[in-house]
Write a protein that holds these residues in place. Sequence first.
Motif, PDB file in Angstrom:
ATOM      1  N   ASP A  64       0.836  -1.204   0.000  1.00  0.00           N
ATOM      2  CA  ASP A  64       0.000   0.000   0.000  1.00  0.00           C
ATOM      3  C   ASP A  64       0.871   1.255   0.000  1.00  0.00           C
ATOM      4  O   ASP A  64       2.080   1.193   0.239  1.00  0.00           O
ATOM      5  CB  ASP A  64      -0.946   0.011   1.211  1.00  0.00           C
ATOM      6  N   GLU A  79       0.894   3.850   2.043  1.00  0.00           N
ATOM      7  CA  GLU A  79       1.416   4.286   3.339  1.00  0.00           C
ATOM      8  C   GLU A  79       2.725   3.583   3.685  1.00  0.00           C
ATOM      9  O   GLU A  79       3.694   4.215   4.114  1.00  0.00           O
ATOM     10  CB  GLU A  79       0.381   4.058   4.448  1.00  0.00           C
ATOM     11  N   SER A  80       2.758   2.264   3.518  1.00  0.00           N
ATOM     12  CA  SER A  80       3.985   1.528   3.835  1.00  0.00           C
ATOM     13  C   SER A  80       5.089   1.887   2.846  1.00  0.00           C
ATOM     14  O   SER A  80       6.273   1.946   3.217  1.00  0.00           O
ATOM     15  CB  SER A  80       3.738   0.021   3.864  1.00  0.00           C
ATOM     16  N   GLY A 116      -7.156   3.728   1.152  1.00  0.00           N
ATOM     17  CA  GLY A 116      -5.938   4.398   1.596  1.00  0.00           C
ATOM     18  C   GLY A 116      -5.297   5.234   0.518  1.00  0.00           C
ATOM     19  O   GLY A 116      -5.948   5.673  -0.418  1.00  0.00           O
ATOM     20  N   MET A 117      -3.999   5.422   0.651  1.00  0.00           N
ATOM     21  CA  MET A 117      -3.231   6.288  -0.231  1.00  0.00           C
ATOM     22  C   MET A 117      -3.088   5.687  -1.628  1.00  0.00           C
ATOM     23  O   MET A 117      -2.603   4.575  -1.783  1.00  0.00           O
ATOM     24  CB  MET A 117      -1.848   6.519   0.381  1.00  0.00           C
ATOM     25  N   LEU A 123       0.753   9.036  -3.307  1.00  0.00           N
ATOM     26  CA  LEU A 123       2.099   8.649  -2.910  1.00  0.00           C
ATOM     27  C   LEU A 123       3.137   9.486  -3.655  1.00  0.00           C
ATOM     28  O   LEU A 123       4.057  10.044  -3.058  1.00  0.00           O
ATOM     29  CB  LEU A 123       2.316   7.161  -3.177  1.00  0.00           C
ATOM     30  N   GLU A 141       3.193  13.051  -2.385  1.00  0.00           N
ATOM     31  CA  GLU A 141       3.895  13.146  -1.104  1.00  0.00           C
ATOM     32  C   GLU A 141       5.410  13.095  -1.301  1.00  0.00           C
ATOM     33  O   GLU A 141       6.154  13.850  -0.669  1.00  0.00           O
ATOM     34  CB  GLU A 141       3.466  12.016  -0.165  1.00  0.00           C
TER      35      GLU A 141
END
Length: 128
Positions: A30, A32-33, A55-56, A61, A64
Amino acid sequence: MVIVDDDPDLLAAYARVLTRAGHDTVACPDGESALAQVRKDPPDLLLTDVAMPPGMSGLELVTEIAADPAVADIPVILVTGGWVDLDGAEPPRVARLLRKPVAPPDLVTTVETVLADRLRHHVRLPTG
């Protein structure tokens, strides 16, 4: 390199193909990880799926990463099975955009081309 996909079969396949081609890979299920991994140990390349519910997303990603000066220069390859929906946002800069299904030789060639391109030419994803 960090590989991100919410589909465990595709994630394993990408990692297997790229590892067999001689690349060190870290597989993340994912966004986030993957973001945590990229910040912890910046890779030479990020390969990410676009749509990763929940999620993201891959686009989030990449956004970010682009906003973080410590990792902003990491080349990114986006992989998508459909349209890239930017919802009116400024499109992220990516090295390449691949459409699923990606043949293993095409994946390896694209990764190696991006890694060899020290100038990291980027393409802008189209809006709308």
